[in-house]
Structure formats: structure tokens, C-alpha cells
Write a protein that holds these residues in place. Structure first.
Motif, PDB file in Angstrom:
ATOM      1  N   PRO A 119       1.160  -1.605  -0.515  1.00 51.77           N
ATOM      2  CA  PRO A 119      -0.220  -0.435   0.330  1.00 51.77           C
ATOM      3  C   PRO A 119       1.209   0.994  -0.250  1.00 51.77           C
ATOM      4  O   PRO A 119       0.726   2.127  -0.379  1.00 51.77           O
ATOM      5  N   GLN A 120       1.878   1.264   0.532  1.00 50.35           N
ATOM      6  CA  GLN A 120       2.905   2.157   0.755  1.00 50.35           C
ATOM      7  C   GLN A 120       3.960   2.731  -0.724  1.00 50.35           C
ATOM      8  O   GLN A 120       3.595   3.964  -1.088  1.00 50.35           O
ATOM      9  N   LEU A 121       4.037   1.566  -1.474  1.00 50.72           N
ATOM     10  CA  LEU A 121       4.448   1.592  -2.573  1.00 50.72           C
ATOM     11  C   LEU A 121       3.168   2.809  -3.659  1.00 50.72           C
ATOM     12  O   LEU A 121       3.552   3.017  -4.113  1.00 50.72           O
ATOM     13  N   ALA A 122       2.269   1.567  -3.623  1.00 51.02           N
ATOM     14  CA  ALA A 122       0.571   2.088  -4.244  1.00 51.02           C
ATOM     15  C   ALA A 122       0.936   4.425  -3.822  1.00 51.02           C
ATOM     16  O   ALA A 122      -0.088   4.614  -4.895  1.00 51.02           O
ATOM     17  N   ASP A 123       1.064   4.593  -2.531  1.00 51.56           N
ATOM     18  CA  ASP A 123       0.637   5.291  -1.794  1.00 51.56           C
ATOM     19  C   ASP A 123       1.859   6.649  -3.234  1.00 51.56           C
ATOM     20  O   ASP A 123       1.213   7.521  -3.618  1.00 51.56           O
ATOM     21  N   ALA A 124       2.882   6.376  -2.939  1.00 45.81           N
ATOM     22  CA  ALA A 124       4.239   6.482  -3.500  1.00 45.81           C
ATOM     23  C   ALA A 124       4.035   7.402  -4.945  1.00 45.81           C
ATOM     24  O   ALA A 124       4.423   8.831  -5.579  1.00 45.81           O
ATOM     25  N   VAL A 125       3.060   6.273  -5.649  1.00 46.56           N
ATOM     26  CA  VAL A 125       3.149   6.732  -7.029  1.00 46.56           C
ATOM     27  C   VAL A 125       1.909   7.123  -7.613  1.00 46.56           C
ATOM     28  O   VAL A 125       1.857   7.965  -8.171  1.00 46.56           O
ATOM     29  N   ALA A 126       1.153   7.032  -5.552  1.00 45.30           N
ATOM     30  CA  ALA A 126      -0.369   8.201  -6.244  1.00 45.30           C
ATOM     31  C   ALA A 126      -0.005   9.354  -6.223  1.00 45.30           C
ATOM     32  O   ALA A 126      -0.079  10.952  -7.071  1.00 45.30           O
ATOM     33  N   ASP A 127       0.892  10.140  -4.960  1.00 41.51           N
ATOM     34  CA  ASP A 127       1.505  11.513  -5.172  1.00 41.51           C
ATOM     35  C   ASP A 127       2.137  11.637  -5.990  1.00 41.51           C
ATOM     36  O   ASP A 127       2.325  12.458  -6.514  1.00 41.51           O
ATOM     37  N   ALA A 128       3.096  10.807  -7.180  1.00 40.14           N
ATOM     38  CA  ALA A 128       4.052  11.763  -8.392  1.00 40.14           C
ATOM     39  C   ALA A 128       2.869  11.385  -9.457  1.00 40.14           C
ATOM     40  O   ALA A 128       3.244  12.635  -9.982  1.00 40.14           O
ATOM     41  N   TRP A 129       1.990  10.544  -9.158  1.00 38.71           N
ATOM     42  CA  TRP A 129       0.656  10.604 -10.748  1.00 38.71           C
ATOM     43  C   TRP A 129       0.128  12.129 -10.209  1.00 38.71           C
ATOM     44  O   TRP A 129       0.226  12.744 -11.117  1.00 38.71           O
ATOM     45  N   SER A 130       0.252  13.337  -8.844  1.00 40.45           N
ATOM     46  CA  SER A 130      -0.597  13.888  -8.871  1.00 40.45           C
ATOM     47  C   SER A 130      -0.070  15.396  -9.069  1.00 40.45           C
ATOM     48  O   SER A 130      -0.259  16.396 -10.004  1.00 40.45           O
ATOM     49  N   GLY A 131       1.538  14.691  -9.969  1.00 38.07           N
ATOM     50  CA  GLY A 131       2.263  15.914 -10.161  1.00 38.07           C
ATOM     51  C   GLY A 131       2.009  16.047 -11.774  1.00 38.07           C
ATOM     52  O   GLY A 131       2.744  16.738 -11.977  1.00 38.07           O
ATOM     53  N   VAL A 132       1.678  14.871 -12.105  1.00 35.54           N
ATOM     54  CA  VAL A 132       1.309  15.088 -13.697  1.00 35.54           C
ATOM     55  C   VAL A 132       0.246  15.991 -14.822  1.00 35.54           C
ATOM     56  O   VAL A 132      -0.714  15.694 -13.557  1.00 35.54           O
ATOM     57  N   PRO A 133       0.166  17.240 -15.022  1.00 32.54           N
ATOM     58  CA  PRO A 133      -0.211  18.200 -15.027  1.00 32.54           C
ATOM     59  C   PRO A 133      -1.891  16.773 -15.637  1.00 32.54           C
ATOM     60  O   PRO A 133      -2.222  15.413 -16.664  1.00 32.54           O
TER      61      PRO A 133
END
Length: 491
Positions: free
Chosen positions: A364-378
Motif C-alpha cells: 500500500p505504501q508503494l501505491a501511495d508513493a506512486v499516487a503522490d507522483a501521479w498527482s504531479g502529472v498535469p
């Protein structure tokens, strides 16, 4: 000695106490099944189960099918998924007790064989989580039991049942074919050879082939990719597997049980009344040689070791007090090493012995980290953006946990994820790349890559994904349909 006389020597099956041991295993595994989280392989099986096929590049269809069935009935949670593993483990315990019975074991010997199996480290480990080994161990001990019954009674009509068990096993893992070859070679060398006469053995072979044929056909039609996977295992891990073979034969079940299975092998080889079963000794030795030479994983020999352990429990039944102490000690050690009884932050204490413990932590922490990075994609770029995972564990975690975090379906070129398709060529970027630390060679396939995040499982567990990198790239360097064959990897 006539078959009728041999048959009369078998004791009654100790149904109540053996089922009591199996029930205790079910209770313990069920109570712990929801701790930590999914294993990387389980996450892969969940996705594979949603892509039903007669085969996958690294396995036949049975385990993904079992995963899909278990989650459909009990829910897509670790506890729901692992119901089938728990039941398979309990069945293994019962069958090993039945093996002890075939080898002359009375009530005490059968219960000892069940208890030794139930507390052994490897059996508990594969009973806790869904893996191909979970069902492989069960199939192998069923084949051993059927062959022993056939040899004891001389009833060649059991060959089709042996063939059916082998065929089902090959729908889970082709490794069971090695068991068939080892037992056949040992029977030809040591006897009794009369059980190989007539058309019943041929009927068994036809049944095995018929049951396994759809999966074998799939492998043949796809160029036998599992041989490529097996070659990768040998190339990457072969040397380590050879070095660890003997130590792991000692620790797989328990160091306390080593004298028991050695005594069992000697008993089968030396005792005149068990001459009909002596082929199991050279079969184990032959299998060990094949595994060492090929660089296979040492646990491949485990089911035959369980048969020898069952034979030794017949001798050990004369000193049950010492055996029960060994069982109790093994239960404590195996629970610490094989089951999620420690707090997640303390898993490092046993992760060096059983790394699969650590692989259940941090998804789940991996998914959280990817979601944080995805939020930076316009937002405007997201329709043509891709989340690409280096391995099937990462991709499986993102497929399971990603939708609740607003992530798109992930892609990966690892194992059968590659067969489930590349992104469309219209997905021209950005690319959010998830890869293990140190695997930075992937960036050469993409343009303008920069690290935008990392993975921390929150417990400082040194598993494969701890400190994994999350990299944002502007675009793929070529259309995905062209890149896919370069990105694809099997191990």
C-alpha cells in the motif's frame, strides 16, 4: 508375500487425532492470514486470475484459477485469498499421515507424521500464502501416497489415479514430472517391477497427458516460455541454490527432524518387510542430483523428504516423548520464521532466513508513493500518460491498490504482464516509471527522465521494493509496440 496379506497389515487410519492436527493448522493459519498483507506473487495471481488462460509464461493455470475462486467466494483480501492455501496445507498434513499408514505406521506414528508436517517451516510458509508451491507440495504427497498404496497392494488399477494426480499437478507446476521420472527410474532399478507390466501403467500415462494437455498445448503454441523462465532461475540463482542445497534440506522441515527422515530412508532401504517401498530412497537421491545439477531451488525435493519423514515417524513412535518435544520446539521456531507473528518492524530479524516474510510488507505504501507522483502529472497530459512498472509485484500492487488512489491501470513487460498488452501507441507520454533501486537501465528507453519519488514501506524492512525509485519521463523513445519486445523480461 501376497497382496492380501500385505493389505491386512495396515493399521486403521487415526481419523480423529489426524483431523484434529489438521484443524489446529487451519485455526492458526486463519487467525494469521490477514497480517502484513499480500505477497508479491499473490498480487500477480490476482491479476492473472482476471486473465484466464490455459497457461502463462511462468506457470500453468491452476494457481491463478484457485486465487480467483478464493477471492470470488471469500473476498479480495489477504485472508480471503489465503483460504485455499490453508485448506491445501491441512490436506497435506492428512495425506502425509496416510503415507505413514501405508508404511506400517499405527495410530501414534500417523499422528506424529501429521504433527511433524504441520509444524515444519516450509509447509507452514507455503500454507500461509498462495503460491504454486502450496499446491505442488500437496500434489506430490498425494502421488507418493497413491504410488505407495499401489506398491503395497500390487493393485495396478491405481495407475489411472496416479496419472490423474500427475495431470492435475502439471496444471499447477510442471515440476511434478520430475517426481514421475525419479520414481519410474527408481522402480526400474530396484523394483518391484511387476507393477509396471500390462496396460494399466500406460492407461495412467494417458490420463496424465490428457489432463495436462491443454496447458502443454498452450506452452507449445507460445514457444515454451516456461523453459526460458527456468533458464533464468538457473542462470541467476543456480550457484546460490547449489551452495544452499544441503543446508536447506536440513532446515526446510526442521533440524530436529533430520534424524527422523534419515532413519526413515534407512528403514525403507534395509527393512525386508518394506522392500516394496525402497524405491523412494533412490528416487529422492536422483531428484536431489537433478536439482543440484540444474541449479533448481532446493525445496523441489521437499515432498519426497516428507515421505521419508513419514517412514521415520513409524520408528520414532517407539519414543514418542522425545518426538513431541521436537515437535513443540519446531512449532515455536517455525512460527517465528514462517508466519506473520512478529510486528512488521521486527521482520528484519527473520527476513534473512525467509525473505518471503518481508515481501508481504509495504505494497500500500508503494501505491501511495506512486499516487503522490501521479498527482504531479498535469491533468491535461494524463489521457496519454502511462504508469509503467518494472516487475509483476509492483504492477500487481498498483492494479490492486491503485484504483482507490486515482491511478490508471499499470503496465509491465515482466512475465505474463507483457502478454496482457503494451500501452497504445497513442500514449506518447508522460511515463511514470516504477523500478527497483539500482535498476536504472530502464531509463534509456524513455526521454528526459528524473526521479520524483521513492518508496518507503514504513517499517524499514529490507525487501525488494524498499527504496524503489519513482521516475517521471517525458515520453517513450519509440512507439510502445516497438519498445515492448525490448522491455519484455522473464526473470
Amino acid at each position: 508375500m501376497s497382496a492380501t496379506h500385505v493389505r491386512a497389515q495396515v493399521a486403521s487410519f487415526a481419523t480423529a487425532p489426524v483431523l484434529g492436527v489438521a484443524a489446529a493448522v487451519v485455526a492458526v493459519l486463519t487467525a494469521l492470514s490477514g497480517r502484513y498483507g499480500f505477497h508479491r506473487d499473490e498480487l500477480y495471481f490476482l491479476v492473472a486470475g482476471d486473465h484466464p488462460a490455459w497457461g502463462y509464461v511462468d506457470q500453468p493455470p491452476l494457481t491463478p484459477l484457485a486465487a480467483r475462486l478464493s477471492t470470488a467466494v471469500f473476498g479480495e483480501t489477504p485472508a480471503g485469498l489465503r483460504v485455499v492455501a490453508t485448506l491445501a496445507c491441512a490436506a497435506t498434513v492428512v495425506v502425509v499421515a496416510a503415507v505413514a499408514r501405508e508404511l506400517g505406521g499405527g495410530r501414534t506414528a500417523q499422528v506424529l507424521a501429521a504433527a511433524c508436517t504441520a509444524v515444519s517451516g516450509f509447509v507452514l510458509a507455503v500454507g500461509h500464502m498462495v503460491s504454486t508451491a502450496t499446491f505442488d507440495v500437496l500434489v506430490w504427497v498425494v502421488v507418493c501416497w497413491l504410488v505407495l498404496r499401489l506398491l503395497r497392494t500390487g493393485d495396478r488399477r491405481l495407475w489411472p489415479a496416479v496419472g490423474a494426480a500427475l495431470g492435475i499437478g502439471m496444471q499447477n507446476k510442471y515440476l511434478v514430472a520430475l517426481l514421475a521420472v525419479a520414481l519410474l527410474a527408481a522402480l526400474l532399478a530396484t523394483g518391484p517391477r511387476h507393477v509396471l507390466r500390462g496396460w494399466w501403467p500406460l492407461a495412467g500415462a494417458v490420463v496424465a497427458l490428457a489432463v495436462a494437455l491443454p496447458s502443454l498445448w498452450w506452452q507449445a503454441a507460445h514457444g515454451w516460455p516456461q523453459l526460458t523462465v527456468a533458464g533464468g532461475i538457473s542462470a541467476d540463482d543456480g550457484a546460490e541454490n547449489r551452495v544452499l542445497f544441503v543446508p536447506q534440506q536440513i532446515v526446510f522441515l526442521s533440524p530436529a527432524f533430520v534424524p527422523v527422515w534419515i532413519a526413515g530412508g534407512l528403514r525403507l532401504w534395509r527393512e525386508p518387510a518394506l522392500r516394496w517401498a525402497r524405491a523412494f530412497v533412490p528416487a529422492y537421491l536422483l531428484l536431489a542430483v537433478v536439482v543440484v545439477v540444474s541449479g533448481g531451488k532446493p525445496y523441489y525435493c521437499l515432498p519426497l523428504l516428507l515421505a521419508l519423514l513419514a517412514a521415520g515417524c513409524v520408528t520414532a513412535a517407539s519414543r514418542p516423548r522425545a518426538m513431541w518435544w521436537a515437535v513443540a520446539l519446531t512449532a515455536v521456531v517455525s512460527a517465528l520464521i514462517s508466519l506473520p507473528v512478529l510486528p512488521p518492524g521486527a521482520v528484519g530479524a527473520v527476513n534473512g532466513v525467509n525473505k518471503e516474510q518481508g515481501e508481504q510488507i509495504g505494497w500500500p505504501q508503494l501505491a501511495d508513493a506512486v499516487a503522490d507522483a501521479w498527482s504531479g502529472v498535469p491533468v491535461a497530459d494524463r489521457p496519454r500518460a502511462v504508469v509503467f512498472a518494472q516487475n509483476y509485484g509492483e504492477a500487481g500492487a498498483l492494479a490492486h491498490y491503485g484504483p482507490a488512489r486515482g491511478l490508471p491501470a499499470p503496465y509491465s513487460a515482466h512475465m505474463s504482464f507483457a502478454d496482457w498488452g503494451p500501452p497504445p501507441d497513442s500514449a506518447t507520454g508522460p511515463v511514470l516509471l516504477v523500478r527497483q533501486e539500482g535498476a536504472d537501465g530502464l531509463e534509456r528507453y524513455f526521454a528526459d527522465c528524473r526521479r520524483v519519488g521513492g518508496v518507503d514501506n514504513g517499517h524499514h524492512v529490507a525487501n525488494e521494493e524498499q527504496d524503489a525509485a519513482i521516475v517521471l519521463c517525458a515520453a517513450p523513445n519509440a512507439p510502445w509496440s516497438q519498445l515492448w519486445s525490448w522491455l519484455r523480461h522473464y526473470y
